[in-house]
Design an enzyme around this catalytic site. Structure first.
Site, mmCIF file in Angstrom:
data_model
loop_
_atom_site.group_PDB
_atom_site.id
_atom_site.type_symbol
_atom_site.label_atom_id
_atom_site.label_comp_id
_atom_site.label_asym_id
_atom_site.label_seq_id
_atom_site.Cartn_x
_atom_site.Cartn_y
_atom_site.Cartn_z
ATOM 1 N N ASP A 404 0.858 -1.176 0.000
ATOM 2 C CA ASP A 404 0.000 0.000 0.000
ATOM 3 C C ASP A 404 0.900 1.234 0.000
ATOM 4 O O ASP A 404 2.094 1.139 0.292
ATOM 5 C CB ASP A 404 -0.884 -0.038 1.251
ATOM 6 C CG ASP A 404 -1.776 1.180 1.372
ATOM 7 O OD1 ASP A 404 -2.313 1.621 0.346
ATOM 8 O OD2 ASP A 404 -1.930 1.683 2.493
ATOM 9 N N LYS A 405 0.349 2.393 -0.326
ATOM 10 C CA LYS A 405 1.162 3.613 -0.324
ATOM 11 C C LYS A 405 0.948 4.417 0.970
ATOM 12 O O LYS A 405 1.846 4.571 1.774
ATOM 13 C CB LYS A 405 0.842 4.496 -1.534
ATOM 14 C CG LYS A 405 1.760 5.726 -1.636
ATOM 15 C CD LYS A 405 1.384 6.634 -2.779
ATOM 16 C CE LYS A 405 0.188 7.502 -2.430
ATOM 17 N NZ LYS A 405 0.498 8.542 -1.434
ATOM 18 N N GLU A 516 -8.402 15.953 7.378
ATOM 19 C CA GLU A 516 -9.303 17.019 7.798
ATOM 20 C C GLU A 516 -8.635 17.929 8.818
ATOM 21 O O GLU A 516 -8.784 19.154 8.759
ATOM 22 C CB GLU A 516 -10.586 16.410 8.374
ATOM 23 C CG GLU A 516 -11.425 15.670 7.334
ATOM 24 C CD GLU A 516 -12.876 15.559 7.751
ATOM 25 O OE1 GLU A 516 -13.109 15.226 8.925
ATOM 26 O OE2 GLU A 516 -13.753 15.821 6.913
ATOM 27 N N LYS A 581 -15.943 19.278 -0.750
ATOM 28 C CA LYS A 581 -14.530 19.025 -1.036
ATOM 29 C C LYS A 581 -14.386 17.561 -1.415
ATOM 30 O O LYS A 581 -15.137 16.702 -0.938
ATOM 31 C CB LYS A 581 -13.644 19.358 0.172
ATOM 32 C CG LYS A 581 -13.781 18.395 1.329
ATOM 33 C CD LYS A 581 -12.878 18.750 2.485
ATOM 34 C CE LYS A 581 -13.040 17.721 3.608
ATOM 35 N NZ LYS A 581 -12.496 18.154 4.877
ATOM 36 N N THR A 692 -2.524 1.346 -4.686
ATOM 37 C CA THR A 692 -3.015 2.477 -3.892
ATOM 38 C C THR A 692 -4.313 3.017 -4.464
ATOM 39 O O THR A 692 -4.605 2.850 -5.653
ATOM 40 C CB THR A 692 -1.946 3.592 -3.847
ATOM 41 O OG1 THR A 692 -2.462 4.707 -3.116
ATOM 42 C CG2 THR A 692 -1.562 4.051 -5.247
ATOM 43 N N ASP A 694 -4.786 6.248 -4.309
ATOM 44 C CA ASP A 694 -4.441 7.634 -4.634
ATOM 45 C C ASP A 694 -4.399 7.861 -6.135
ATOM 46 O O ASP A 694 -4.335 6.928 -6.930
ATOM 47 C CB ASP A 694 -3.073 7.987 -4.035
ATOM 48 C CG ASP A 694 -3.234 8.948 -2.855
ATOM 49 O OD1 ASP A 694 -4.350 9.434 -2.654
ATOM 50 O OD2 ASP A 694 -2.243 9.205 -2.157
ATOM 51 N N ASP A 840 -6.616 -2.570 3.251
ATOM 52 C CA ASP A 840 -5.563 -3.478 2.795
ATOM 53 C C ASP A 840 -5.814 -4.927 3.221
ATOM 54 O O ASP A 840 -5.057 -5.816 2.850
ATOM 55 C CB ASP A 840 -4.198 -3.032 3.340
ATOM 56 C CG ASP A 840 -3.858 -1.616 2.941
ATOM 57 O OD1 ASP A 840 -4.065 -1.282 1.766
ATOM 58 O OD2 ASP A 840 -3.397 -0.844 3.796
#
Length: 1152
Positions: A404-405, A516, A581, A692, A694, A840
């Protein structure tokens, strides 16, 4: 257990419906229907496998399901039923020993589970009963009870929050033991409930138990006198899960809705699927070979027996007449019985004790990982954790690493870096910084010379202060909660003009995500401070130190599908605003295109620099739009069926037509020594894949920072962006790209030399492959009519020829699919997955070896992993050090066991040729029984635990040594054949060497000759000394334990032989070894032949030692570090040739 099953049996009508009705406090409601108490399971948690009553039969059944145990049970029964040459004790005792040791181990592990269950079930909790607070055991809680929980206590069952001691009717919980999230989560009480819970008359209608931690659908009917019942929606924000802990809230009251094995925690408890190591598969293959040898020996002896007896006078000699019963026996039945007898005689060639030795080696060896001080992390005060000991040797065989990142390669410690407002960049930096060619000169809060309008700036900062679920905790200065992973203090935060904020203004932030908190702190840097919630009002202090109040109307929670979150607030002036957001991919399609163009460049540049980016948008809602959204949200929240889908439809409807304000950039720093660790893994020949969720640019930047991608690496990109082609379909473009990449990376690439990865060869081009989730779905789930059955095969071949593969925008299920695809590919490579979060878990469970990191995202990954380590950097030593040694140790153990048993049983086979195939045993029953249990078991166990053929420091410095044992190198057929031939050579030598001695008519000084038991005892003595000294020669790392067990075993054999033959034992019908051993040692000839045969047996090893050229400096000290000509630091390579093929000639390469 029985009680719970009976409850389920009689309460099965409940299962037929989709919902359950719960009476709060067991009080009947003012309706015409009579109260029929529903039946639910009790609150006992049962994670144990056995009970006192079923332990014996259940455990025996499970153990005899193993082929080897079942085989020895059959052999034992044959010995009992058939007239065999050896006593049933010879196979029964070792089998009993193995079964007993395994049962004790499994019984102890289950006792620990019972103990843990009792701690939970007997825990005292407070329950409201008839207005009184009563203390009762947790297991006695029933669904409908109103339970009191105080701060820092865990919830005893799944509760609906009715009342909180906090003024804002909320409470904070941590769910680290459930979903891996260590940050505080906010939960809300059911609106409009009675302050006095004794007078509360209500029912809860909710869904049946299901394991999803994040989903809960229900509604509560509150009854008041002569009024229509009020209906309130219930969701995950109202549900407190068993196993979660109450934080920063003095006390709460909740009603139990799910109990015992129906709680979400219990439904998520699943035993890990049994993972088998490559060594275990090799053992089974070798067992098959030895089983064939065993059957062949029995067939040969049976056949030759009847051939020999067919000669005249041989079948029934004058001195051994047959009885009438023997004459009447069917010939074929007699042949079958003889075959079984030979099987029993030779069955010791298959070592039953090897299984228990392997089990003990794995179990005891796993403690070395737990005890390793290098794995101790002072920050969390924890070391490594071993959840399963069955895969220790697999750590030395890893070929693919899936990582995982976020939180694994990076720290998951977010820091606000910069933001972009209306296309203009704002960076908090020192004066004089040069950014994008513009001079930054605006002081501590640095802005570019070209700035957005003040109105846009303030709108953006208000959005950061309002669009979140952060809660404020007043700073107490005591630092409480730091251990829970919560930021309790904001130290040294600068105001707008560079002044320090007064300590009284310091706030601690509690949030479910570190992103956050980083954004709220980022807004503070620019002068906007979030002051917290008062009732339903959010308070913000602006740049002028004026406090603004906003009424919070709705929170549209974040979810991984939408990849965004929103809030709807009302200003004092009456305007209704939506702030949103989320990821750029989810925000850009919902705003105007001209706004996107101004922001996109900054977002892509920030992602390229490795920052996590979020886009911020807003929308001014008209009263009609808000009323429509409010009605839709309330109706969706009250729905019991398809609530998630209905909410999603309303979210998507209201989050359209927004205006893009700007974007943020948050940095997630690399883990300590992440780059060095990844470089070492690649140097060891492992392929590293980064999986990932992302975006591609951020993940690609992280891969460069971790040295997974080098500047010379040619990147092959297969993403939605590269598939865009207006002239062709996506499937056609995908096929074209796959063929192109396959030609470059596979067909045109020169073949890789064995044991060398391309990344270490400068002559060849390195390739890196990048794919995103959407394209992966096309590859794995291609439509049948797209002519793309070869997509998956092409994709896999390309990936296997790349040094690093980056998979971005991955869903958790896709991560598991990737791992499964590689795991099931040609050659069945050993895979390892490492991650730190709940997302994960799927790939950790799918891989051969799963590693969890004790990171900021909690312990879900740790609990589902096979091994857990505090930091990524520890993976290097776990694999290159411990993994390498574990594999070498157990491989040597397995080969040695087969070798010593072949030496043991071959003389017994040869003896049949000289005793008329009469099934006469060569060894005494005591020797047959104790050979594997006592005489030769402890030395190999100690060796397999303590051996270090290469020093740990050398293994860490020379990653390439890992390749020498890769692909199960020490348990291939070559080394197996070597050990087998060695066993055959020594077995032949033992038998015929002693036979040569017996050709001398007088062996004792009184002229008497030795008998057959003396013959067998001499052979056995030579055997025990030879195999033990062979192990001593293979030992590189001597400790006092090795000395004690090796020389102690030989001494014990001598003592036992004197003791066993020196006493008349009353329980023995015949005592074959009475004074045989003492008598044998009185002969000089016997001494001479024993010593001579031991030396001749070990002669091949000694010759190899003398004749082979040494491969390193003659030193047993640590190898010096040598400086190369280019100034690079190099370590001379230690000989890591498999221990199976090594002798003392490699002593020079051994470090103690």
């Amino acid at each position: 257990m029985l009680r719970r099953r009976l409850n389920r049996l009689f309460g099965r009508d409940e299962r037929k419906v989709d919902s359950r009705t719960i009476y709060v406090g067991h009080r009947p409601c003012p309706t015409t229907e009579a109260l029929i108490p529903p039946k639910f399971c009790d609150n006992r948690i049962v994670s144990s496998k056995y009970t006192v009553w079923n332990f014996l039969p259940k455990n025996l059944f499970e153990q005899f399901r193993r082929i080897a145990n079942f085989y020895f049970l059959i052999i034992f029964l044959v010995q009992v039923i058939v007239d065999t040459p050896t006593s049933p004790v010879t196979s029964g005792l070792p089998l009993f020993f193995v079964i007993t040791v395994t049962a004790i181990k499994q019984g102890y592990e289950d006792w620990l589970r019972h103990k843990a269950d009792n701690e939970v079930n007997k825990y005292l909790v407070t329950v409201l009963e008839d207005g009184r607070r009563a203390r009762k055991e947790s297991e006695k809680i029933k669904v409908g009870d109103v339970v009191e929980v105080v701060e820092d206590e865990t919830f005893p069952c799944d509760l609906i929050l009715l009342q909180s001691s906090r003024e804002d009717e909320t409470c904070f919980v941590t769910t680290a033991s459930l979903d891996g999230e260590s940050n505080h989560k906010t939960h809300y009480t059911v609106p409009d409930t009675e302050k006095n819970l004794e007078s509360l008359s209500a029912t809860i209608e909710c869904e049946q138990p299901q394991p999803d931690l994040y989903k809960f659908v229900g509604r509560m009917h509150i009854y008041r006198n002569d009024q229509e019942p009020a209906v309130r929606s219930l969701g995950p924000e109202n549900l407190l899960l068993k196993g979660a802990t109450l934080k920063n809230t003095q006390k709460i009251y909740g009603v139990a809705v799910y109990s015992g094995m129906e709680t979400k925690m219990a439904l998520n408890y699943q035993g890990k699927s049994q993972k088998r190591s490559a060594v275990e598969k090799s053992i089974n293959a070798f067992l098959l070979v030895y089983l064939c040898i065993l059957v062949s020996k029995a067939l040969v002896c049976t056949t030759l027996k009847y051939v020999w007896q067919s000669r005249p006078g041989q079948d029934e000699p004058w001195y051994n007449q047959k009885t009438q019963k023997e004459k009447d026996t069917n010939l074929y039945l007699k042949m079958f019985t003889d075959f079984l007898s030979f099987m029993v005689l030779f069955n010791f060639i298959i070592p039953v004790s090897m299984y228990v030795t392997v089990e003990m080696q794995k179990f005891l060896g796993s403690f070395f990982i737990s005890w390793d001080k290098d794995f101790f992390d002072p920050e969390i005060q924890e070391g490594a954790l071993v959840n399963t000991s069955d895969l220790n040797e697999e750590l030395g065989q890893v070929e693919y690493v899936f990582t995982d990142k976020t939180g694994t390669l990076t720290q998951n410690n977010m820091e606000f870096i910069e933001c972009c407002i209306d296309g203009f960049q704002y960076k908090y930096a020192d004066s004089g910084t040069e950014l994008d060619g513009f001079c930054v000169t605006d002081g501590p809060v640095s802005m570019l010379q070209q700035k957005a309008g003040r109105e846009k700036e303030e709108l953006f900062l208000r959005a950061l202060c309002l669009c979140h679920t952060v809660q404020v905790k007043e700073a107490t200065g005591q630092g409480d909660g730091v251990g829970d992973g919560v930021e309790n203090q904001v130290d040294g935060v600068m105001g707008l003009d560079g002044e320090m904020i007064h300590p009284a203004d310091l706030r601690g932030f509690i949030a479910s995500s570190p992103d956050e908190v980083a954004l709220v702190k980022g807004a503070m840097k620019y002068g906007f401070k979030f002051l917290g919630m008062e009732s339903k009002n959010m308070r913000v202090m602006n740049r002028n130190n004026d406090v603004e109040t906003y009424e919070l109307l709705h929170v549209l929670n974040f979810d991984p599908v939408r990849r965004r979150m929103s809030v709807i607030v009302r200003t004092k002036s009456g305007d209704t605003m939506l702030f949103c957001k989320g990821a750029d991919s989810s925000i850009f399609p919902r705003v105007r295109q001209e706004e996107v163009d101004r922001i996109r460049m900054h977002v892509e540049r920030n992602a390229t620099e490795g920052y996590r980016t979020l886009c911020v948008a807003y929308k001014l809602l008209s009263s009609e739009e808000y009323d429509q959204a409010d009605t839709g949200l309330r109706e969706a929240k009250l729905a019991l069926q398809d609530r998630e889908e209905k909410l999603m439809a309303v979210y998507n409807q209201v989050e359209t037509g927004m205006s893009l304000i700007g974007a943020t950039a948050v940095e997630d720093r690399l883990q300590e020594e992440a780059a060095e660790t990844m470089e070492a893994l690649q140097g060891a020949g492992m392929k590293v894949w980064v999986l990932t969720g992302d975006k591609m640019e951020t993940a690609k930047s992280t891969c460069y920072a971790c040295r997974l991608f080098q500047r010379s690496t040619e990147l092959l990109e297969l993403t939605v962006r590269t598939l865009v082609d207006p002239e062709r379909k996506r499937e056609e473009r995908l096929h074209e790209l796959l063929l192109d990449y396959h030609k470059r990376a596979v067909q045109d690439a020169p073949p890789i030399k064995a044991g060398v990865t391309r990344s270490w060869s400068s002559a060849n081009q390195d390739y890196g492959f990048i794919i995103d989730g959407a394209t992966l779905s096309l590859v794995l789930n291609s439509s049948p009519d797209s002519n793309s059955s070869c997509y998956k095969s092409l994709f896999l071949q390309i990936c296997q020829n790349c040094t690093t593969v980056l998979c971005c925008r991955m869903a958790p299920l896709q991560k598991a699919q990737i791992v499964k695809m590689v795991k099931n590919s040609k050659g069945s490579p050993i895979t390892l997955s490492i991650g730190d979060g709940a997302n994960d878990v799927s790939m950790i469970l799918e891989a051969h070896v799963g590693i969890g990191i004790k990171g900021r995202e909690g312990r879900q990954a740790v609990r589902n992993s096979d091994y857990a380590i505090p930091k990524l950097k520890h993976l290097k030593k776990l694999l290159l050090g411990h993994g390498h040694l574990y594999y070498v140790r157990i491989a040597h153990l397995v080969q040695y066991f087969f070798y010593k048993n072949l030496c043991f049983i071959l003389p017994q086979f040869l003896y049949q040729f000289f005793c008329g195939y009469s099934q006469q045993p060569l060894y005494d029953a005591a020797y047959l029984t104790m050979y594997n249990i006592c005489f030769t078991s402890m030395p190999i166990l100690a060796n397999s635990l303590l051996e270090q053929h290469i020093c740990m420091e050398v293994l860490m410095d020379n990653a390439a040594l890992y390749r020498d044992v890769a692909k199960n190198a020490m348990l291939r057929w070559g080394p197996f054949l070597y050990w087998t031939l060695l066993g055959v050579y020594q077995g032949l030598l033992f038998f015929f060497g002693v036979r040569f001695l017996f050709s001398n008519p007088a062996l004792q000084d009184n002229g008497q000759v030795f008998g057959n038991w003396s013959y067998g005892t001499i052979v056995f003595t030579v055997l025990v000394f030879t195999v033990t000294l062979k192990l001593a020669m293979d030992t590189r790392h001597w400790t006092w334990i090795n000395h004690f067990v090796i020389w102690g075993s030989l001494a014990f054999y001598m003592f036992f032989s004197f003791f066993w033959g020196g006493i008349i034992w009353p329980f023995l019908r015949q005592q074959r070894l009475y004074f045989v051993f003492a008598n044998m040692l009185s002969s000089v000839s016997a001494w001479l032949i024993i010593i001579l045969l031991i030396l001749l047996s070990l002669l091949p090893e000694i010759l190899l030692l003398v004749l082979r050229k040494p491969r390193g400096p003659h030193s047993r000290q640590k190898k010096p570090v040598v400086q190369s000509g280019e100034g690079e630091t190099q370590s001379p390579r230690s000989s890591a040739r498999p221990l199976l093929m090594r002798t003392f000639s490699d002593e020079s390469n051994t470090i103690l």
